[in-house]
Design an enzyme around this catalytic site. Structure first.
Site, PDB file in Angstrom:
ATOM      1  N   CYS A  43     -45.426 -11.173  10.222  1.00 28.57           N
ATOM      2  CA  CYS A  43     -44.068 -10.735  10.522  1.00 28.57           C
ATOM      3  C   CYS A  43     -43.960 -10.124  11.907  1.00 28.57           C
ATOM      4  CB  CYS A  43     -43.599  -9.740   9.464  1.00 28.57           C
ATOM      5  SG  CYS A  43     -41.925  -9.125   9.736  1.00 28.57           S
ATOM      6  N   GLY A 182     -38.206 -30.248   8.960  1.00 23.43           N
ATOM      7  CA  GLY A 182     -37.901 -29.221   7.983  1.00 23.43           C
ATOM      8  C   GLY A 182     -36.679 -28.420   8.398  1.00 23.43           C
ATOM      9  N   HIS A 443     -12.490   1.495  10.208  1.00 23.37           N
ATOM     10  CA  HIS A 443     -11.681   0.464  10.860  1.00 23.37           C
ATOM     11  C   HIS A 443     -11.714   0.681  12.367  1.00 23.37           C
ATOM     12  CE1 HIS A 443      -8.380  -2.358  11.501  1.00 23.37           C
ATOM     13  NE2 HIS A 443      -7.820  -1.441  12.289  1.00 23.37           N
TER      14      HIS A 443
END
Length: 464
Positions: A43, A182, A443
């Site tokens: 990783c 793939g 928001h």
């Protein structure tokens, strides 16, 4: 060299292994970690981290190219150029910093680290071939965290222009022509990145569509972006090997016709397999689950005090799953009562746009026999997405129809990987649609789409 003893021996220094070692050290367990290469595993060194760095480079370059052509808000820039070698150097610098960070954390928590290939001699003993000679380590508990590696196709062995994701992350230059065998998340993440950087990309996929692990509603925006980049996608197609001159890939198309695709590099990304060879697994009496080590809900194997975590134990092969398992095993060894009972493990595809799924999809809910409520909210109706010029995509919520319990959350769009935390928390806390709809979201943010999707499922979305 003298023998070493410890309460816990961790074999493998990837996310599952080093997390287990650090947590064990925090809990006062005498721990030795063995890593044959660099700390951080696949990783950190050749997977998640460097690939995201390369994707960021590609996205930044792509945005600059788009604004050089026609900015929607009047920005005028010249045609960008990229020093790819410098980009790779920047990527490698990030990896090195994180390597050093892991090493520092291990040292801070008094973990003894031994570098070199390990061979298990029995369920409590291993031998490590270090640079200064063999080292024998005996421990009360052994944790196997050996990870996984790319699958090699017998008719397309790695070497020369045939590369795995490891080599793709360290190419000396952007290939003029790249063939990707793939169309899973690894192939498309890297294929789209190189396509954005200017490569002529062809994707060959044996299934009938790209990203087959995700439903078509989620993958549709990704397919649109691939088309915009000029990426050629061949589905129901089979790679057959290299042409006689070694410079092209032989492919059998959906209609049965044979064709050749010229390439400068062929990235084979058809999956990963567990690393169960070369560390003496055959000397351990472990039950197997196909190619994987069989574990129970505590990550215990069939041998007493032998544990296993991460990719070597099966799907999903995700670093965050391995880390959660490693932390749990350390706590069990330290005397705590734990089981691995996660409601949901986030699954993210870092294509452009990104895909994130947590919990189950509508199709999976129907297969499980649930009557469901479904809510969608498009980013084209979200103010923050509009101000980022990132309107393609949506958030989707799946909930039980009888009591509104949330079963799954999915999204596709720019930057939606960051919504994974909210999605996972909602499922782990047993949220209902009313809980999400009744939460105050800041928001303007893309997170508001989660609330609106829940409202839509309840029948009263406010902004569409």
């Amino acid at each position: 060299m003298g023998d070493m003893t410890a309460k816990l021996l961790v074999v493998g220094g990837g996310p599952g292994g080093y997390t287990a070692a650090i947590r064990a050290g925090q809990l006062g367990c005498d721990t030795v970690l063995v890593e044959r290469s660099r700390l951080g595993g696949t990783c950190l060194n050749i997977g998640c981290i460097p690939s995201k760095a390369l994707i960021h480079v590609a996205d930044t370059f792509g945005h600059a190219m788009e604004h050089a052509r026609a900015s929607p808000f009047g920005l005028e820039v010249g045609r960008p150029t990229l020093d790819f070698a410098r980009a790779v150097e920047w990527k490698d610098g990030i990896v090195s910093r994180l390597n050093a960070g892991v090493a520092a954390l291990l040292k801070k928590n008094r973990i003894r680290t031994v570098h070199g290939p390990a061979t298990m001699l029995d369920g409590k003993t291993c031998r490590v071939e270090t640079d200064i000679g063999p080292q024998t380590i005996r421990a009360e508990h052994v944790l196997l965290a050996t990870g996984s590696e790319p699958v090699e196709l017998p008719f397309l062995p790695f070497g020369g222009r045939v590369i795995s994701s490891t080599e793709a992350l360290s190419l000396p230059q952007v290939p003029a022509r790249l063939v990707v065998v793939g169309a899973g998340y690894i192939g498309l993440e890297l294929g789209m990145a190189f396509g954005t950087l200017g490569a002529e990309v062809t994707v060959v996929e044996a299934a009938d569509r790209v990203l087959p692990r995700y439903d078509t509603e989620l993958t549709r925006p990704v397919v649109r972006r691939m088309e915009a980049l000029g990426i050629t996608v061949l589905t129901d197609a089979e790679a057959r090997g290299l042409a006689a001159d070694g410079e092209a890939l032989l492919v059998r198309a959906a209609d049965g016709a044979e064709r050749t695709i010229l390439s400068d590099a062929i990235l084979v990304a058809v999956g990963r397999r567990p690393c169960t060879q070369s560390f003496g697994l055959e000397r351990l009496d472990l039950a197997m689950n196909g190619p994987f080590i069989h574990i129970d809900e505590r990550c215990a194997t069939s041998m007493r005090n032998v544990w296993a975590v991460g990719d070597v134990t099966g799907e999903p092969m995700l670093a965050h799953r391995a880390m959660a398992q490693g932390e749990m095993v350390a706590e069990i060894i330290a005397g705590e009562r734990r089981v691995f009972d996660k409601v949901a493990i986030p699954d993210i595809c870092f294509t452009t746009p990104e895909i994130v799924t947590v919990g189950i999809s509508p199709a999976e809910a129907h297969q499980a026999g649930w009557e469901i409520r479904l809510g969608h909210f498009p980013f084209s109706a979200n103010g923050r997405a509009m101000t980022k010029n990132a309107e393609d995509g949506f958030v989707r919520v799946v909930a039980r129809a009888d009591n509104n319990l949330v079963l799954g959350l999915q999204a596709v769009g720019h930057g939606v990987s960051e919504l994974a935390a909210a999605f996972g928390l909602a499922l782990e806390m047993g949220a209902r649609l009313e809980d999400i709809a009744g939460t105050i979201y800041a928001h303007p943010t893309q997170g508001e789409a989660i609330q609106e999707a829940a409202r839509k499922a309840l029948g009263h979305a406010l902004h569409m």
